[in-house]
Motif scaffolding. Structure first.
Motif, PDB file in Angstrom:
ATOM      1  N   VAL A 164       0.852  -1.181   0.000  1.00 38.55           N
ATOM      2  CA  VAL A 164       0.000   0.000   0.000  1.00 38.55           C
ATOM      3  C   VAL A 164       0.894   1.240   0.000  1.00 38.55           C
ATOM      4  O   VAL A 164       1.764   1.371   0.875  1.00 38.55           O
ATOM      5  CB  VAL A 164      -0.907   0.005   1.244  1.00 38.55           C
ATOM      6  CG1 VAL A 164      -1.760   1.260   1.261  1.00 38.55           C
ATOM      7  CG2 VAL A 164      -1.765  -1.253   1.280  1.00 38.55           C
ATOM      8  N   PRO A 165       0.738   2.133  -0.976  1.00 39.11           N
ATOM      9  CA  PRO A 165       1.581   3.336  -1.006  1.00 39.11           C
ATOM     10  C   PRO A 165       1.549   4.073   0.328  1.00 39.11           C
ATOM     11  O   PRO A 165       0.491   4.258   0.931  1.00 39.11           O
ATOM     12  CB  PRO A 165       0.953   4.175  -2.122  1.00 39.11           C
ATOM     13  CG  PRO A 165       0.318   3.168  -3.026  1.00 39.11           C
ATOM     14  CD  PRO A 165      -0.210   2.097  -2.114  1.00 39.11           C
ATOM     15  N   ALA A 166       2.744   4.465   0.783  1.00 38.05           N
ATOM     16  CA  ALA A 166       2.860   5.141   2.084  1.00 38.05           C
ATOM     17  C   ALA A 166       3.637   6.442   1.960  1.00 38.05           C
ATOM     18  O   ALA A 166       4.272   6.890   2.915  1.00 38.05           O
ATOM     19  CB  ALA A 166       3.516   4.216   3.100  1.00 38.05           C
ATOM     20  N   GLY A 167       3.580   7.053   0.786  1.00 37.68           N
ATOM     21  CA  GLY A 167       4.200   8.351   0.612  1.00 37.68           C
ATOM     22  C   GLY A 167       5.582   8.295  -0.006  1.00 37.68           C
ATOM     23  O   GLY A 167       6.155   7.225  -0.236  1.00 37.68           O
ATOM     24  N   THR A 168       6.118   9.463  -0.267  1.00 39.96           N
ATOM     25  CA  THR A 168       7.450   9.593  -0.854  1.00 39.96           C
ATOM     26  C   THR A 168       8.262  10.608  -0.068  1.00 39.96           C
ATOM     27  O   THR A 168       7.723  11.451   0.641  1.00 39.96           O
ATOM     28  CB  THR A 168       7.378  10.046  -2.328  1.00 39.96           C
ATOM     29  OG1 THR A 168       6.696  11.309  -2.398  1.00 39.96           O
ATOM     30  CG2 THR A 168       6.648   9.014  -3.182  1.00 39.96           C
ATOM     31  N   ALA A 191       6.583   2.241   7.795  1.00 38.86           N
ATOM     32  CA  ALA A 191       6.642   2.088   6.332  1.00 38.86           C
ATOM     33  C   ALA A 191       7.934   1.398   5.922  1.00 38.86           C
ATOM     34  O   ALA A 191       8.928   1.383   6.666  1.00 38.86           O
ATOM     35  CB  ALA A 191       6.536   3.451   5.661  1.00 38.86           C
ATOM     36  N   ARG A 192       7.921   0.848   4.710  1.00 33.19           N
ATOM     37  CA  ARG A 192       9.086   0.168   4.156  1.00 33.19           C
ATOM     38  C   ARG A 192       9.533   0.878   2.882  1.00 33.19           C
ATOM     39  O   ARG A 192       8.707   1.307   2.080  1.00 33.19           O
ATOM     40  CB  ARG A 192       8.750  -1.301   3.880  1.00 33.19           C
ATOM     41  CG  ARG A 192       8.346  -2.046   5.148  1.00 33.19           C
ATOM     42  CD  ARG A 192       8.261  -3.532   4.947  1.00 33.19           C
ATOM     43  NE  ARG A 192       8.198  -4.236   6.229  1.00 33.19           N
ATOM     44  CZ  ARG A 192       8.534  -5.495   6.406  1.00 33.19           C
ATOM     45  NH1 ARG A 192       8.960  -6.220   5.381  1.00 33.19           N
ATOM     46  NH2 ARG A 192       8.452  -6.057   7.593  1.00 33.19           N
ATOM     47  N   TRP A 193      10.838   0.951   2.712  1.00 36.26           N
ATOM     48  CA  TRP A 193      11.423   1.645   1.560  1.00 36.26           C
ATOM     49  C   TRP A 193      11.529   0.662   0.408  1.00 36.26           C
ATOM     50  O   TRP A 193      12.185  -0.372   0.507  1.00 36.26           O
ATOM     51  CB  TRP A 193      12.792   2.178   1.961  1.00 36.26           C
ATOM     52  CG  TRP A 193      13.455   3.072   0.954  1.00 36.26           C
ATOM     53  CD1 TRP A 193      12.909   3.614  -0.168  1.00 36.26           C
ATOM     54  CD2 TRP A 193      14.802   3.546   1.010  1.00 36.26           C
ATOM     55  NE1 TRP A 193      13.824   4.401  -0.823  1.00 36.26           N
ATOM     56  CE2 TRP A 193      14.998   4.365  -0.123  1.00 36.26           C
ATOM     57  CE3 TRP A 193      15.859   3.338   1.889  1.00 36.26           C
ATOM     58  CZ2 TRP A 193      16.214   4.987  -0.391  1.00 36.26           C
ATOM     59  CZ3 TRP A 193      17.067   3.956   1.620  1.00 36.26           C
ATOM     60  CH2 TRP A 193      17.244   4.773   0.498  1.00 36.26           C
ATOM     61  N   THR A 206      10.509   6.013  -2.427  1.00 31.55           N
ATOM     62  CA  THR A 206       9.131   5.542  -2.380  1.00 31.55           C
ATOM     63  C   THR A 206       8.957   4.565  -1.220  1.00 31.55           C
ATOM     64  O   THR A 206       9.770   3.658  -1.039  1.00 31.55           O
ATOM     65  CB  THR A 206       8.760   4.839  -3.696  1.00 31.55           C
ATOM     66  OG1 THR A 206       8.991   5.734  -4.784  1.00 31.55           O
ATOM     67  CG2 THR A 206       7.298   4.408  -3.680  1.00 31.55           C
ATOM     68  N   PHE A 207       7.874   4.742  -0.471  1.00 31.69           N
ATOM     69  CA  PHE A 207       7.605   3.909   0.690  1.00 31.69           C
ATOM     70  C   PHE A 207       6.248   3.212   0.535  1.00 31.69           C
ATOM     71  O   PHE A 207       5.334   3.739  -0.098  1.00 31.69           O
ATOM     72  CB  PHE A 207       7.623   4.730   1.978  1.00 31.69           C
ATOM     73  CG  PHE A 207       8.969   5.268   2.320  1.00 31.69           C
ATOM     74  CD1 PHE A 207       9.819   4.597   3.169  1.00 31.69           C
ATOM     75  CD2 PHE A 207       9.408   6.463   1.745  1.00 31.69           C
ATOM     76  CE1 PHE A 207      11.078   5.097   3.480  1.00 31.69           C
ATOM     77  CE2 PHE A 207      10.668   6.974   2.056  1.00 31.69           C
ATOM     78  CZ  PHE A 207      11.499   6.289   2.925  1.00 31.69           C
ATOM     79  N   GLU A 208       6.153   2.039   1.156  1.00 36.64           N
ATOM     80  CA  GLU A 208       4.914   1.272   1.137  1.00 36.64           C
ATOM     81  C   GLU A 208       4.669   0.670   2.509  1.00 36.64           C
ATOM     82  O   GLU A 208       5.594   0.482   3.300  1.00 36.64           O
ATOM     83  CB  GLU A 208       4.966   0.149   0.089  1.00 36.64           C
ATOM     84  CG  GLU A 208       5.092   0.623  -1.340  1.00 36.64           C
ATOM     85  CD  GLU A 208       5.151  -0.529  -2.329  1.00 36.64           C
ATOM     86  OE1 GLU A 208       5.158  -1.708  -1.887  1.00 36.64           O
ATOM     87  OE2 GLU A 208       5.192  -0.264  -3.548  1.00 36.64           O
TER      88      GLU A 208
END
Length: 212
Positions: A164-168, A191-193, A206-208
């Motif tokens: 799930v996208p978690a921002g940048t 979040a994961r990179w 990008t993080f998810e």
């Protein structure tokens, strides 16, 4: 170049690997070296000691690691992978990691972990975009002052699944302070990179989050 990538054997090969390790990193202090005897012990006890040799038998790449456990999860930890400067850009790093992954699978590990300098963007691209590893933890000053690291986990059996996208995180490519602050902030949320792009001026991380 016809390069052979295989498990190393014998004192002369292990000594050559230790010599290459110090040469690539520019280590002159004895305490920063790696012992050939340690490599021999790792090789015999579920570790990985793998080299890349050119047609003349010269060591041009080397990686080593060991089995480890985190909360009941068996994984393989890759301590270091080095490639001689004259042989970089030939895909040897990827071949070393693939051979190391094969060794790790043989121990029963499902994942492999290692750390890298998050401000070395070429390494970030290789780890996240090329291999498909995932940054799972930010480790400030891991080896002492000024040695921030990111811990990655690489699934040895399956390709990384989209989360799930978690921002940048966007920052100037040369602004380590901004990158450090942003990495700390994103990892603190869980979040994961998963990806990085950069040019001469900007870097975008990008993080998810995992699928719920």
């Amino acid at each position: 170049m016809d390069v052979v990538v295989r498990e190393l054997d014998g004192p002369s090969e292990l000594t050559a690997a230790a010599r290459l390790y110090r040469s690539v990193f520019g280590y002159t202090q004895p305490e920063y070296g790696v012992s050939p005897r340690l490599l021999a012990a790792l090789r015999e006890n579920s570790g990985s000691v793998i080299g890349a040799l050119d047609p003349a038998g010269t060591m041009i790449g080397f990686c080593f690691g060991f089995s480890a456990v985190d909360r009941g999860e068996l994984y393989h930890y890759s301590q270091a992978a080095v490639v001689d400067a004259a042989a970089q850009g030939l895909g040897i790093g990827r071949r070393l990691k693939q051979a190391q992954a094969q060794t790790a699978r043989g121990t029963g590990a499902r994942t492999m972990r290692w750390t890298f300098d998050p401000y070395a963007l070429r390494n970030a691209h290789f780890n996240l975009n090329v291999l498909g590893a995932t940054g799972i933890r930010f480790l400030p000053d891991y080896y002492g002052g000024g040695t921030d690291r990111v811990l990655v986990s690489w699934d040895l059996w399956h390709a990384r699944k989209p989360g799930v996208p978690a921002g940048t995180l966007e920052s100037p490519a040369t602004d380590r302070a901004a990158q450090r602050s942003g990495l700390e902030r994103h990892f603190a949320t869980g979040a994961r990179w998963t990806g990085v792009t950069h040019d001469a001026d900007r870097v975008t991380c990008t993080f998810e989050n995992d699928e719920s």
